[in-house]
Enzyme design. Sequence first.
Site, PDB file in Angstrom:
ATOM      1  CG  ASP A  13      -1.703   1.185   1.253  1.00 16.13           C
ATOM      2  OD1 ASP A  13      -2.470   1.921   0.329  1.00 16.13           O
ATOM      3  OD2 ASP A  13      -2.255   1.309   2.419  1.00 16.13           O
ATOM      4  CG  ASP A  15      -2.033   7.430   0.495  1.00 14.16           C
ATOM      5  OD1 ASP A  15      -1.454   8.144   0.338  1.00 14.16           O
ATOM      6  OD2 ASP A  15      -2.912   7.149  -0.325  1.00 14.16           O
TER       7      ASP A  15
END
Length: 259
Positions: A13, A15
């Site tokens: 991922d 963020d």
Amino acid sequence: MEELRNKKGFICDMDGVIYHGNRLLPGVKEFVEWLYREKKHFLFLTNSSDRSPEELQQKLKRMGLEVDASHFYTSALATAKFISSQAPGCSAYVIGGAGLIMALHDAGITMNDVDPDYVVIGEGNSYNYENILKAVRLVNKGAKLIGTNSDLTGPTEDGIVPACRAMIAPIEMASGKTAYFVGKPNPLMMRTGLRILGVHSAEAVMIGDRMDTDMVAGIETGLDTVLVLSGVTSKEDINKFPYRPRLVLSGVGDIPPAK
């Protein structure tokens, strides 16, 4: 940790794992250098839909990190792929950023604010009361409601902000229709990520900061799972869920072996 370091494929991922807003997180540079050095297959798989892979590449470059655009896959790309496979040549009314609009356009989906086949919602600055009213009217007229991802919130430099699921909620509630979410934890996006990497799920790991999307996505797709505490999830939050990641780390900087 050795089991993790021996994996061939790394799905990460962005963020809360790679950056917060415009700030690179500690240890990220060393982690990416290790991925390249060890010739790992890696993909930055983000539920954020407002930027294209090229814009994400430039964002990391501004922070001092050189990563080829081929290493990025977004929920905007996954949404465009899904809609074009369901209804080739269809049209959509879109509330979202340039990355989402570009992805839909590239997949042959035209913009339509009169009688679209789909209403598509993602993150972005175009979200306002007038757009919500229009979206509700179009859904009530028969347009199918799609969300790029089911994240309620997202981390920024200034704290937690509403994300796609929070933004689509007023449209769902006012129309009585339930949205279909394409991004993580939907296995659609994960399986595409594995195909891009060219590795089997047993040889890959999902690294994320969210229990409700990243860890679920990893578990349900058969990947090894690593939760990092550099984003929205704290150690205390883990026990609120009926499943758990295999490893919990403070950040991706923990992954490269100490020299």
